[in-house]
Scaffold this motif. Structure first.
Motif, PDB file in Angstrom:
ATOM      1  N   ALA A 244      -7.259   1.355  -4.698  1.00 58.30           N
ATOM      2  CA  ALA A 244      -5.858   1.340  -4.288  1.00 58.30           C
ATOM      3  C   ALA A 244      -5.687   1.936  -2.898  1.00 58.30           C
ATOM      4  CB  ALA A 244      -5.015   2.115  -5.300  1.00 58.30           C
ATOM      5  N   LYS A 245      -6.402   3.023  -2.646  1.00 61.42           N
ATOM      6  CA  LYS A 245      -6.336   3.668  -1.340  1.00 61.42           C
ATOM      7  C   LYS A 245      -6.881   2.748  -0.244  1.00 61.42           C
ATOM      8  CE  LYS A 245      -7.861   7.842   1.123  1.00 61.42           C
ATOM      9  NZ  LYS A 245      -8.623   9.112   0.984  1.00 61.42           N
ATOM     10  N   ALA A 246      -7.976   2.079  -0.526  1.00 62.36           N
ATOM     11  CA  ALA A 246      -8.583   1.182   0.455  1.00 62.36           C
ATOM     12  C   ALA A 246      -7.650   0.024   0.804  1.00 62.36           C
ATOM     13  CB  ALA A 246      -9.915   0.653  -0.072  1.00 62.36           C
ATOM     14  N   LEU A 247      -7.008  -0.555  -0.209  1.00 67.53           N
ATOM     15  CA  LEU A 247      -6.084  -1.663   0.044  1.00 67.53           C
ATOM     16  C   LEU A 247      -4.864  -1.192   0.829  1.00 67.53           C
ATOM     17  CD1 LEU A 247      -6.156  -3.642  -3.329  1.00 67.53           C
ATOM     18  CD2 LEU A 247      -7.064  -4.379  -1.118  1.00 67.53           C
ATOM     19  N   ALA A 248      -4.354  -0.021   0.490  1.00 67.30           N
ATOM     20  CA  ALA A 248      -3.207   0.523   1.215  1.00 67.30           C
ATOM     21  C   ALA A 248      -3.565   0.798   2.672  1.00 67.30           C
ATOM     22  CB  ALA A 248      -2.707   1.798   0.536  1.00 67.30           C
ATOM     23  N   ASN A 249      -4.739   1.348   2.898  1.00 75.28           N
ATOM     24  CA  ASN A 249      -5.181   1.614   4.274  1.00 75.28           C
ATOM     25  C   ASN A 249      -5.379   0.324   5.056  1.00 75.28           C
ATOM     26  OD1 ASN A 249      -5.174   4.430   4.135  1.00 75.28           O
ATOM     27  ND2 ASN A 249      -7.264   4.533   3.362  1.00 75.28           N
TER      28      ASN A 249
END
Length: 304
Positions: A244-249
Motif C-alpha cells: 500500500a505504501k509503495a503504491l501511494a508513493n
C-alpha cells in the motif's frame, strides 16, 4: 499488527476523527494508527469460515494539505470476512469557507459504527445510506465500500470516482467504473439536496479466491497510476502494508511529475482539454500528473 475495529458512533468534533482518519505519517505512533494490518479473524467463529482479508493502508495528503492530513478518509473492519471503505472529500467546498475534510471523516466514522447493524444486513449500499443519513457536516464526498462474506463473495457499492481492482494471477480480474456528471465532476454524496444518495451507487459483486489481491483507493491513486503499474508493483511485495505504501508513493511521485502522461491527463486530452497557449506554440502537449490526496488500501485474500 491487529486492526482496531472502529464501531463506536463518533461525532464530528471527537478527536478520534482526526487521529484515525486524517493525520499523516509523522512519527512511529501515528504510523501504527494509519498503517493498519490484520490477518486475524474475529474471535467468534462463524457458521461458515472460509475467506478473510489481510489489509494494509497508506495515505499521503495533497502537498498543500499535509498540515491537516488531507481530505480523504477511510476505515477498515474485521467484521465478517472484512470491510474496507474510502471517502474523498470534494475540495470545492473550501471556496465557501467550509473544511472539505469534515464530511468524509464523519461519513466514514458513522459507516464504521454501523457495520454490524441488523438493518445493514451486510449490504454496502445500505451502509452508505445509513452513514450518509447520520452525517451532519457540511460538504460532500465520493465513497466506496466493500464487504467480504466468509464464502468469498465481495459486495461493493460506490458513488463517484473512488475505485477498486481485484488482481488475480498477475492481471486485473475485476474493476469498478467511475461515475461522473462531466469530466472532473464525479457523483457525490452531499449535505445538500442536489447531491446523489445511496440509491445512485453502482452495486456489484465478485467471487474471490484465496490469493486474490484487492486494491482500493481514492481518485488520487487511479488518476496517477495505470492498472498495469498497480499489477507490476504488487508483485514485488508480500507485505500488504508495504504494498500500500509503495503504491501511494508511486501515485504521489507521478502526481508531481509535470512530464508524466498520467491516466488523468490522457483522459483530459481525450475530452478536448489542451495545453496552455505558450506550450502549444512550442509544440508541447498537455502532460502531467494530478496532485491530490492519495489513499490506498491493499487487501490480500487469505483462507482461515
Amino acid at each position: 499488527m491487529a486492526v482496531p475495529i472502529f464501531r463506536a458512533s463518533v461525532p464530528k468534533s471527537h478527536p478520534l476523527i482526526h487521529s484515525l482518519f486524517s493525520t499523516s505519517f509523522t512519527d512511529e505512533t501515528l504510523k501504527k494508527r494509519r498503517m493498519l494490518v490484520s490477518c486475524a479473524p474475529s474471535a467468534t467463529k462463524p457458521v461458515r469460515e472460509e475467506l478473510s482479508f489481510c489489509v494494509g493502508t497508506h495515505l499521503i495528503p495533497h502537498p498543500s494539505k499535509v498540515e491537516k492530513g488531507g481530505e480523504d478518509a477511510f476505515f477498515v473492519s474485521t467484521y465478517n470476512g472484512g470491510v474496507i471503505a474510502v471517502a474523498d472529500g470534494v475540495s470545492g467546498w473550501a471556496e465557501q469557507k467550509v473544511d472539505p475534510s469534515l464530511f468524509p471523516k464523519e461519513l466514514m466514522a458513522y459507516a464504521s459504527s454501523f457495520v454490524e447493524d441488523v438493518e445493514v444486513n451486510d449490504n454496502p449500499q445500505v451502509l452508505i445510506g445509513k452513514a450518509h443519513a447520520a452525517t451532519s457536516s457540511i460538504g460532500s464526498a465520493t465513497v466506496i465500500v466493500a464487504m467480504l462474506e466468509r464464502n468469498g463473495i465481495l459486495k461493493i457499492a460506490n458513488v463517484g470516482d473512488c475505485g477498486l481492482r481485484v488482481i488475480r494471477e498477475g492481471k486485473v480480474y475485476f474493476s469498478t467504473s467511475p461515475q461522473e456528471h462531466y469530466f472532473d465532476c464525479p457523483f457525490q454524496l452531499s449535505s445538500q439536496a442536489f447531491g446523489q444518495t445511496y440509491r445512485d451507487a453502482v452495486v456489484s459483486s465478485v467471487e474471490l479466491v484465496e490469493g486474490d489481491t484487492i486494491v482500493m483507493g481514492s481518485d488520487g491513486l487511479f488518476d496517477n497510476v495505470f492498472d498495469h503499474e498497480i499489477v507490476s508493483n504488487l508483485t514485488g511485495y508480500k507485505d500488504v502494508a508495504e504494498a500500500a505504501k509503495a503504491l501511494a508513493n508511486l501515485a504521489s511521485n507521478h502526481s508531481l511529475d509535470a512530464k508524466f502522461d498520467s491516466p488523468y491527463i490522457i483522459e483530459a486530452r481525450a475530452r478536448g482539454f489542451e495545453a496552455p497557449f505558450w506550450k502549444k506554440i512550442l509544440g508541447m502537449k498537455l502532460t502531467g500528473g494530478k496532485p491530490d490526496d492519495i489513499t490506498v488500501v491493499v487487501g490480500q485474500v487469505v483462507s482461515l
